[in-house]
Design a protein around this motif. Sequence first.
Motif, PDB file in Angstrom:
ATOM      1  N   TRP A   1       0.819  -1.212   0.000  1.00 44.57           N
ATOM      2  CA  TRP A   1       0.000   0.000   0.000  1.00 44.57           C
ATOM      3  C   TRP A   1       0.848   1.255   0.000  1.00 44.57           C
ATOM      4  CZ3 TRP A   1      -4.592  -0.509  -1.701  1.00 44.57           C
ATOM      5  CH2 TRP A   1      -5.266  -1.723  -1.533  1.00 44.57           C
ATOM      6  N   ARG A   2       2.052   1.194   0.571  1.00 44.88           N
ATOM      7  CA  ARG A   2       2.947   2.353   0.493  1.00 44.88           C
ATOM      8  C   ARG A   2       3.354   2.605  -0.956  1.00 44.88           C
ATOM      9  NH1 ARG A   2       5.728  -0.136   5.033  1.00 44.88           N
ATOM     10  NH2 ARG A   2       4.856   0.720   6.942  1.00 44.88           N
ATOM     11  N   ALA A   3       3.680   1.530  -1.666  1.00 47.93           N
ATOM     12  CA  ALA A   3       4.078   1.674  -3.069  1.00 47.93           C
ATOM     13  C   ALA A   3       2.915   2.168  -3.919  1.00 47.93           C
ATOM     14  CB  ALA A   3       4.600   0.342  -3.609  1.00 47.93           C
ATOM     15  N   ARG A   4       1.742   1.593  -3.714  1.00 48.75           N
ATOM     16  CA  ARG A   4       0.559   2.017  -4.477  1.00 48.75           C
ATOM     17  C   ARG A   4       0.234   3.481  -4.199  1.00 48.75           C
ATOM     18  NH1 ARG A   4      -3.578  -0.633  -7.109  1.00 48.75           N
ATOM     19  NH2 ARG A   4      -5.538   0.511  -7.255  1.00 48.75           N
ATOM     20  N   ALA A   5       0.264   3.847  -2.922  1.00 51.09           N
ATOM     21  CA  ALA A   5      -0.029   5.232  -2.551  1.00 51.09           C
ATOM     22  C   ALA A   5       1.017   6.183  -3.124  1.00 51.09           C
ATOM     23  CB  ALA A   5      -0.083   5.362  -1.030  1.00 51.09           C
ATOM     24  N   SER A   6       2.275   5.761  -3.132  1.00 49.45           N
ATOM     25  CA  SER A   6       3.337   6.618  -3.657  1.00 49.45           C
ATOM     26  C   SER A   6       3.175   6.855  -5.151  1.00 49.45           C
ATOM     27  CB  SER A   6       4.706   6.002  -3.370  1.00 49.45           C
ATOM     28  OG  SER A   6       5.749   6.881  -3.780  1.00 49.45           O
ATOM     29  N   GLU A   7       2.797   5.822  -5.907  1.00 43.73           N
ATOM     30  CA  GLU A   7       2.575   6.014  -7.339  1.00 43.73           C
ATOM     31  C   GLU A   7       1.419   6.983  -7.576  1.00 43.73           C
ATOM     32  OE1 GLU A   7       4.426   1.995  -9.398  1.00 43.73           O
ATOM     33  OE2 GLU A   7       2.236   2.174  -9.270  1.00 43.73           O
ATOM     34  N   LEU A   8       0.361   6.869  -6.776  1.00 39.61           N
ATOM     35  CA  LEU A   8      -0.779   7.778  -6.907  1.00 39.61           C
ATOM     36  C   LEU A   8      -0.412   9.198  -6.482  1.00 39.61           C
ATOM     37  CD1 LEU A   8      -3.519   5.382  -5.507  1.00 39.61           C
ATOM     38  CD2 LEU A   8      -3.546   6.397  -7.799  1.00 39.61           C
ATOM     39  N   ASP A   9       0.291   9.306  -5.372  1.00 38.18           N
ATOM     40  CA  ASP A   9       0.659  10.615  -4.834  1.00 38.18           C
ATOM     41  C   ASP A   9       1.647  11.342  -5.748  1.00 38.18           C
ATOM     42  OD1 ASP A   9       0.483  12.607  -2.822  1.00 38.18           O
ATOM     43  OD2 ASP A   9       2.384  11.942  -1.969  1.00 38.18           O
ATOM     44  N   SER A  10       2.414  10.584  -6.540  1.00 35.23           N
ATOM     45  CA  SER A  10       3.445  11.169  -7.410  1.00 35.23           C
ATOM     46  C   SER A  10       2.960  11.393  -8.844  1.00 35.23           C
ATOM     47  CB  SER A  10       4.678  10.252  -7.436  1.00 35.23           C
ATOM     48  OG  SER A  10       5.207  10.059  -6.143  1.00 35.23           O
ATOM     49  N   LEU A  11       1.671  11.219  -9.091  1.00 39.38           N
ATOM     50  CA  LEU A  11       1.170  11.300 -10.465  1.00 39.38           C
ATOM     51  C   LEU A  11       1.451  12.647 -11.129  1.00 39.38           C
ATOM     52  CD1 LEU A  11      -2.225   9.380 -10.747  1.00 39.38           C
ATOM     53  CD2 LEU A  11      -0.123   9.027 -12.047  1.00 39.38           C
ATOM     54  N   GLU A  12       1.252  13.732 -10.412  1.00 36.55           N
ATOM     55  CA  GLU A  12       1.507  15.049 -11.003  1.00 36.55           C
ATOM     56  C   GLU A  12       2.983  15.198 -11.365  1.00 36.55           C
ATOM     57  OE1 GLU A  12      -0.601  17.265 -11.859  1.00 36.55           O
ATOM     58  OE2 GLU A  12      -2.448  16.748 -10.807  1.00 36.55           O
ATOM     59  N   THR A  13       3.856  14.740 -10.474  1.00 41.00           N
ATOM     60  CA  THR A  13       5.291  14.777 -10.753  1.00 41.00           C
ATOM     61  C   THR A  13       5.630  13.903 -11.949  1.00 41.00           C
ATOM     62  OG1 THR A  13       5.833  15.181  -8.432  1.00 41.00           O
ATOM     63  CG2 THR A  13       7.589  14.295  -9.813  1.00 41.00           C
ATOM     64  N   SER A  14       5.058  12.705 -11.981  1.00 34.45           N
ATOM     65  CA  SER A  14       5.306  11.782 -13.092  1.00 34.45           C
ATOM     66  C   SER A  14       4.833  12.376 -14.414  1.00 34.45           C
ATOM     67  CB  SER A  14       4.588  10.452 -12.834  1.00 34.45           C
ATOM     68  OG  SER A  14       5.170   9.771 -11.743  1.00 34.45           O
ATOM     69  N   ALA A  15       3.671  13.046 -14.377  1.00 34.22           N
ATOM     70  CA  ALA A  15       3.148  13.677 -15.585  1.00 34.22           C
ATOM     71  C   ALA A  15       4.128  14.736 -16.097  1.00 34.22           C
ATOM     72  CB  ALA A  15       1.784  14.299 -15.308  1.00 34.22           C
ATOM     73  N   GLY A  16       4.682  15.517 -15.186  1.00 36.50           N
ATOM     74  CA  GLY A  16       5.660  16.534 -15.577  1.00 36.50           C
ATOM     75  C   GLY A  16       6.919  15.917 -16.169  1.00 36.50           C
ATOM     76  N   GLN A  17       7.338  14.785 -15.619  1.00 34.85           N
ATOM     77  CA  GLN A  17       8.535  14.113 -16.127  1.00 34.85           C
ATOM     78  C   GLN A  17       8.315  13.594 -17.549  1.00 34.85           C
ATOM     79  OE1 GLN A  17       8.920  11.234 -12.997  1.00 34.85           O
ATOM     80  NE2 GLN A  17      10.215  12.543 -11.728  1.00 34.85           N
ATOM     81  N   LEU A  18       7.150  13.008 -17.798  1.00 31.94           N
ATOM     82  CA  LEU A  18       6.865  12.507 -19.139  1.00 31.94           C
ATOM     83  C   LEU A  18       6.663  13.664 -20.110  1.00 31.94           C
ATOM     84  CD1 LEU A  18       6.430  10.196 -21.058  1.00 31.94           C
ATOM     85  CD2 LEU A  18       4.058  10.016 -20.267  1.00 31.94           C
ATOM     86  N   ARG A  19       6.033  14.741 -19.643  1.00 32.32           N
ATOM     87  CA  ARG A  19       5.828  15.920 -20.474  1.00 32.32           C
ATOM     88  C   ARG A  19       7.176  16.503 -20.913  1.00 32.32           C
ATOM     89  NH1 ARG A  19       3.057  18.488 -16.952  1.00 32.32           N
ATOM     90  NH2 ARG A  19       1.085  17.453 -17.434  1.00 32.32           N
ATOM     91  N   ALA A  20       8.130  16.532 -20.001  1.00 31.54           N
ATOM     92  CA  ALA A  20       9.454  17.070 -20.321  1.00 31.54           C
ATOM     93  C   ALA A  20      10.214  16.175 -21.292  1.00 31.54           C
ATOM     94  CB  ALA A  20      10.260  17.252 -19.037  1.00 31.54           C
TER      95      ALA A  20
END
Length: 272
Positions: free
Chosen positions: A217-236
């Motif tokens: 659940w920590r890993a699942r929550a971290s992927e969800l919590d980091s979505l905005e950051t991940s989106a920025g990384q893929l956008r870049a």
Amino acid sequence: MTKLAIPAVAVAFLMASASSHATPPAGQDALAGPKIKIDVGGRKLNMYCIGKGSPTVLFEADIGRAGWDWSAVLPEVAKRTRACVYDRAGLGSSDPIIRASTVANASKDLNFLIKNARLDAPFVLVGTGYGAMVAQHFALRSRGAAVSGLVLVEPMHEDALPADRATQLDAALACLASAEQGKTDAACAYPATGINGDIGPALAASQAAQAAKPTYWRARASELDSLETSAGQLRAARKPFGDIKVVEVKQGQPSAIIDAVTNILDTPANRE
């Protein structure tokens, strides 16, 4: 650390439910437990490969999900070429997360996994949902040198993140709290997916064990919590894919995914 015990009644229920379904895909039991553990820099990720040939097909599961989700697709693709699934940090049988579960960190881990497992290039990456973001980031950052094809199954897009992501995160955090207290909750079961096909007793038990672990659940929550950051990384990282063949699958059904992978394998560039 004290290990969480899974109530026998919960496991029995899941196994009974699984046995009432049609026969699960051949070879599914092999995905229910740890296989080869690959070092990715002081941590190890679980990986399983079958089949022979080139290119190597690598599968990326959706957000908060393990490699066993591909149990109905993996053996069919392995009839044609080498096919591999793995578990991102904290998921399946991989080591727990030690940093934010972002797309860029997952892409780095995948790079280490490929190198340290000595997997042969080129690669066709198959990702669903969030896994499609990881696959694209890896392909874009690798400059296309090692990736010959992408199959994007119901892909999550950096500019169209799920509207209910905050609700999903709250649910994951609630399940984390329950798991830390050794409690079980029907709402915290490992979620089903149409990609997997029918679930046999062995995988049902492994999924029940997974859903009882705080590390999951920590890993699942971290992927969800980091979505905005991940989106920025893929956008870049976003740029034309060049010679990489890209196929999008709009409905995550095993047959449609297998057809898409076959389409890429049959291109002249991937024929031996």
